[in-house]
Design a protein around this motif. Structure first.
Motif, PDB file in Angstrom:
ATOM      1  N   GLY A 213       0.794  -1.220   0.000  1.00 11.36           N
ATOM      2  CA  GLY A 213       0.000   0.000   0.000  1.00 11.36           C
ATOM      3  C   GLY A 213       0.830   1.276   0.000  1.00 11.36           C
ATOM      4  O   GLY A 213       0.424   2.277   0.593  1.00 11.36           O
ATOM      5  N   TYR A 214       1.971   1.263  -0.666  1.00 13.38           N
ATOM      6  CA  TYR A 214       2.811   2.463  -0.735  1.00 13.38           C
ATOM      7  C   TYR A 214       3.471   2.579  -2.113  1.00 13.38           C
ATOM      8  O   TYR A 214       3.585   1.590  -2.844  1.00 13.38           O
ATOM      9  N   GLY A 215       3.879   3.795  -2.460  1.00 12.58           N
ATOM     10  CA  GLY A 215       4.700   4.014  -3.630  1.00 12.58           C
ATOM     11  C   GLY A 215       6.163   3.913  -3.227  1.00 12.58           C
ATOM     12  O   GLY A 215       6.489   4.042  -2.047  1.00 12.58           O
ATOM     13  N   LEU A 216       7.045   3.698  -4.200  1.00 12.43           N
ATOM     14  CA  LEU A 216       8.449   3.488  -3.898  1.00 12.43           C
ATOM     15  C   LEU A 216       9.346   4.199  -4.892  1.00 12.43           C
ATOM     16  O   LEU A 216       9.092   4.187  -6.102  1.00 12.43           O
ATOM     17  N   PHE A 217      10.410   4.803  -4.370  1.00 16.91           N
ATOM     18  CA  PHE A 217      11.490   5.353  -5.197  1.00 16.91           C
ATOM     19  C   PHE A 217      12.787   4.713  -4.747  1.00 16.91           C
ATOM     20  O   PHE A 217      13.066   4.643  -3.544  1.00 16.91           O
ATOM     21  N   VAL A 218      13.596   4.261  -5.712  1.00 14.18           N
ATOM     22  CA  VAL A 218      14.927   3.728  -5.418  1.00 14.18           C
ATOM     23  C   VAL A 218      15.914   4.411  -6.361  1.00 14.18           C
ATOM     24  O   VAL A 218      15.740   4.358  -7.583  1.00 14.18           O
ATOM     25  N   GLY A 219      16.923   5.060  -5.798  1.00 16.26           N
ATOM     26  CA  GLY A 219      17.904   5.699  -6.664  1.00 16.26           C
ATOM     27  C   GLY A 219      18.720   6.742  -5.929  1.00 16.26           C
ATOM     28  O   GLY A 219      18.564   6.955  -4.720  1.00 16.26           O
ATOM     29  N   ARG A 220      19.587   7.379  -6.679  1.00 20.35           N
ATOM     30  CA  ARG A 220      20.420   8.447  -6.142  1.00 20.35           C
ATOM     31  C   ARG A 220      19.549   9.662  -5.844  1.00 20.35           C
ATOM     32  O   ARG A 220      18.698  10.046  -6.664  1.00 20.35           O
ATOM     33  N   LEU A 221      19.746  10.265  -4.679  1.00 19.09           N
ATOM     34  CA  LEU A 221      18.968  11.432  -4.295  1.00 19.09           C
ATOM     35  C   LEU A 221      19.619  12.663  -4.903  1.00 19.09           C
ATOM     36  O   LEU A 221      20.439  13.340  -4.287  1.00 19.09           O
ATOM     37  N   SER A 222      19.262  12.943  -6.160  1.00 16.86           N
ATOM     38  CA  SER A 222      19.876  14.045  -6.897  1.00 16.86           C
ATOM     39  C   SER A 222      18.862  14.672  -7.834  1.00 16.86           C
ATOM     40  O   SER A 222      17.800  14.110  -8.113  1.00 16.86           O
ATOM     41  N   VAL A 223      19.220  15.855  -8.324  1.00 17.94           N
ATOM     42  CA  VAL A 223      18.285  16.638  -9.142  1.00 17.94           C
ATOM     43  C   VAL A 223      17.865  15.894 -10.389  1.00 17.94           C
ATOM     44  O   VAL A 223      16.675  15.815 -10.720  1.00 17.94           O
ATOM     45  N   GLU A 224      18.864  15.323 -11.119  1.00 17.08           N
ATOM     46  CA  GLU A 224      18.544  14.700 -12.404  1.00 17.08           C
ATOM     47  C   GLU A 224      17.640  13.481 -12.264  1.00 17.08           C
ATOM     48  O   GLU A 224      16.958  13.078 -13.209  1.00 17.08           O
ATOM     49  N   LYS A 225      17.602  12.888 -11.067  1.00 18.32           N
ATOM     50  CA  LYS A 225      16.745  11.732 -10.844  1.00 18.32           C
ATOM     51  C   LYS A 225      15.293  12.109 -10.570  1.00 18.32           C
ATOM     52  O   LYS A 225      14.442  11.247 -10.365  1.00 18.32           O
ATOM     53  N   GLY A 226      15.011  13.406 -10.555  1.00 16.04           N
ATOM     54  CA  GLY A 226      13.632  13.860 -10.423  1.00 16.04           C
ATOM     55  C   GLY A 226      13.085  13.831  -9.016  1.00 16.04           C
ATOM     56  O   GLY A 226      11.866  13.814  -8.806  1.00 16.04           O
ATOM     57  N   LEU A 227      13.974  13.851  -8.023  1.00 17.40           N
ATOM     58  CA  LEU A 227      13.533  13.763  -6.634  1.00 17.40           C
ATOM     59  C   LEU A 227      12.599  14.917  -6.270  1.00 17.40           C
ATOM     60  O   LEU A 227      11.559  14.718  -5.630  1.00 17.40           O
ATOM     61  N   GLY A 228      12.963  16.131  -6.662  1.00 13.75           N
ATOM     62  CA  GLY A 228      12.135  17.293  -6.347  1.00 13.75           C
ATOM     63  C   GLY A 228      10.756  17.205  -6.978  1.00 13.75           C
ATOM     64  O   GLY A 228       9.737  17.580  -6.360  1.00 13.75           O
ATOM     65  N   VAL A 229      10.693  16.712  -8.217  1.00  8.89           N
ATOM     66  CA  VAL A 229       9.417  16.536  -8.915  1.00  8.89           C
ATOM     67  C   VAL A 229       8.530  15.566  -8.135  1.00  8.89           C
ATOM     68  O   VAL A 229       7.328  15.811  -7.928  1.00  8.89           O
ATOM     69  N   MET A 230       9.118  14.467  -7.691  1.00  9.14           N
ATOM     70  CA  MET A 230       8.343  13.458  -6.958  1.00  9.14           C
ATOM     71  C   MET A 230       7.817  14.012  -5.637  1.00  9.14           C
ATOM     72  O   MET A 230       6.637  13.803  -5.290  1.00  9.14           O
ATOM     73  N   LEU A 231       8.651  14.723  -4.901  1.00 10.56           N
ATOM     74  CA  LEU A 231       8.208  15.280  -3.618  1.00 10.56           C
ATOM     75  C   LEU A 231       7.102  16.309  -3.819  1.00 10.56           C
ATOM     76  O   LEU A 231       6.141  16.364  -3.038  1.00 10.56           O
ATOM     77  N   ASP A 232       7.203  17.116  -4.879  1.00  7.73           N
ATOM     78  CA  ASP A 232       6.139  18.081  -5.184  1.00  7.73           C
ATOM     79  C   ASP A 232       4.831  17.356  -5.515  1.00  7.73           C
ATOM     80  O   ASP A 232       3.737  17.808  -5.137  1.00  7.73           O
ATOM     81  N   ALA A 233       4.940  16.230  -6.231  1.00  7.19           N
ATOM     82  CA  ALA A 233       3.742  15.454  -6.561  1.00  7.19           C
ATOM     83  C   ALA A 233       3.094  14.922  -5.286  1.00  7.19           C
ATOM     84  O   ALA A 233       1.857  14.918  -5.158  1.00  7.19           O
ATOM     85  N   TRP A 234       3.914  14.488  -4.331  1.00  6.88           N
ATOM     86  CA  TRP A 234       3.339  13.953  -3.079  1.00  6.88           C
ATOM     87  C   TRP A 234       2.646  15.042  -2.267  1.00  6.88           C
ATOM     88  O   TRP A 234       1.671  14.773  -1.562  1.00  6.88           O
ATOM     89  N   ARG A 235       3.148  16.255  -2.379  1.00  2.00           N
ATOM     90  CA  ARG A 235       2.441  17.361  -1.720  1.00  2.00           C
ATOM     91  C   ARG A 235       1.043  17.514  -2.303  1.00  2.00           C
ATOM     92  O   ARG A 235       0.064  17.759  -1.580  1.00  2.00           O
ATOM     93  N   GLN A 236       0.947  17.362  -3.621  1.00  2.00           N
ATOM     94  CA  GLN A 236      -0.354  17.492  -4.279  1.00  2.00           C
ATOM     95  C   GLN A 236      -1.273  16.314  -3.977  1.00  2.00           C
ATOM     96  O   GLN A 236      -2.496  16.452  -3.982  1.00  2.00           O
ATOM     97  N   LEU A 237      -0.672  15.157  -3.690  1.00  2.00           N
ATOM     98  CA  LEU A 237      -1.486  13.989  -3.377  1.00  2.00           C
ATOM     99  C   LEU A 237      -2.137  14.101  -1.998  1.00  2.00           C
ATOM    100  O   LEU A 237      -3.131  13.425  -1.711  1.00  2.00           O
ATOM    101  N   GLY A 238      -1.577  14.920  -1.142  1.00  2.00           N
ATOM    102  CA  GLY A 238      -2.215  15.201   0.147  1.00  2.00           C
ATOM    103  C   GLY A 238      -2.404  14.002   1.046  1.00  2.00           C
ATOM    104  O   GLY A 238      -3.464  13.853   1.675  1.00  2.00           O
TER     105      GLY A 238
END
Length: 393
Positions: A213-238
């Motif tokens: 029952g969760y989403g998952l990200f695995v990878g380097r915590l860096s800009v090119e990996k889209g980390l900021g985009v994903m966190l912004d999406a989770w804010r919108q998911l509420g």
């Protein structure tokens, strides 16, 4: 076959080390003798900086070491993974001068771009693509945010372009995607020297149940990996669904701050591959929000193997992996709103999500097994040997 592999370890182990090790194990399991020649970037801090620069362009010691090793061990082929910066492209010439075929796997875009990513200031950049000397990469300090370091990379690549290393000393380049192949051709690598081979897993993990029952990200915590985009999406998911994050990197601070704001986010840090597979198999879906031109995306086929659908950005080689609404979903790159929209659709369509789990595993078994990959790798080796034999005639 007796196969010599050549690899320069990175300071932070990543996908290339994993692929190099897995591929070697696969070859050994089929009875081949695999030899290794390596250097380690952990040795750089104790070295004279001028020597590091000199060796990046041409390491005379490596050149002599490899010639001696080849004469002693007599491999039938030499397979390169990474030569930067300690091994240097001089290694190709050492092998060529001994008359042994050279194969190079293209794990990134370093031959075309100083930072190897085609990514600068948070967006795609192709300013150096096709240029004899990548001056923009130096001006912008694209490698490690340093103009001197970028100049070292640019000089290495340009010097070896000038003396014909890529066209004459390498017999076959392996690319993991059609997208990457096209980029290398645009950058001047002869099309006839490029061979296509997907990535693979060995051994393959068993399918998971997807009941976490969760989403998952695995990878380097860096800009090119889209980390900021994903966190912004989770804010919108509420808070509609928890998110687990596996990995480490320069943006770890952004993750820890996001956890304070969104308690549904959990950061697991670096964990062993076996635990990654376990977490991946229990995830409802995997998030692959990269903003750069991934050359393949091994983590996507790991997710497929566990039966976990992938929600990925529609960019580069990723589009070759994800079949929209069959093995996962695609969203517009760098668009957190579209990512949130796709996730909402998945949550609202549990039957479709269940079907995607079956399709994801089927996709893995159809395209990314070790057996098929081994067959293709041997075909590439034999092709390189045949090319070398024709040149000798």
């Amino acid at each position: 076959m007796r196969i010599l592999t050549v690899h320069n370890y990175y300071t932070q182990p990543g996908g290339e080390e994993q692929i190099w090790s897995t591929e070697s194990g696969l070859l050994e399991s089929h009875g081949h003798e695999v030899l290794h020649y390596t250097q380690d970037n952990d040795d750089i801090p104790g070295m004279n900086p001028c020597l590091v620069v000199k060796n990046a362009v041409w390491n005379s010691n490596v050149y002599q070491d490899l010639r001696s090793l080849i004469r002693d061990q007599k491999p039938q082929i030499v397979h390169f993974h990474n030569t930067f910066p300690l091994i240097s492209p001089a290694a190709y010439h050492a092998v060529k001068d001994e008359g042994i075929p050279v194969v190079q796997t293209l794990h990134n875009y370093r031959l075309l771009c100083p930072n190897a990513l085609f990514f600068r200031d948070g967006k795609i950049c192709e300013d150096c693509l096709g240029k004899p000397f990548p001056l923009p990469g130096i001006i912008h300090g694209c490698y490690r945010n340093s103009r001197p370091a970028s100049a070292m990379v640019a000089t290495t690549v340009s010097f070896h372009s000038l003396i014909g290393t890529w066209t004459q000393a390498v017999d076959v380049f392996i690319a993991y995607s059609r997208f990457a192949m096209d980029k290398f051709i645009q950058g001047g690598i002869p099309a006839e020297k490029l061979a296509f081979k997907t990535n693979f897993l060995y051994p393959a993990p068993e399918i998971g149940e997807g009941k976490g029952g969760y989403g998952l990200f695995v990878g380097r915590l860096s800009v090119e990996k889209g980390l900021g985009v994903m966190l912004d999406a989770w804010r919108q998911l509420g808070g509609k669904i928890p998110l687990k994050i596996v990995g480490d990197g320069p943006m770890r601070g952004l993750v820890t701050e996001a956890m304070k704001e969104m308690p549904e986010i959990e950061w697991l840090g670096r964990i062993p591959l076996e635990q990654v597979y376990e977490v991946m198999g229990n995830a409802a879906f995997f998030v692959f929000p990269s903003e750069w031109y991934e050359t393949f995306g091994r983590v996507a086929i790991e997710s497929f193997a566990k039966g976990t659908p992938v929600v990925a950005s529609k960019i580069g080689a990723i589009t070759e992996l994800i079949d929209h609404q069959r093995t996962g979903l695609l969203f517009q790159p760098s668009d957190p709103t579209d990512l949130a929209t796709q996730i909402k659709w998945l949550l609202a369509n549990p039957e479709a999500l269940s079907q995607m789990r079956q399709e994801a595993r089927a996709e893995f078994e159809a395209k990314y097994t070790a057996a098929d990959n081994y067959k293709r790798l041997i075909e590439i080796y034999e092709s390189a040997i045949d090319k070398k034999s024709l040149v000798a005639l």
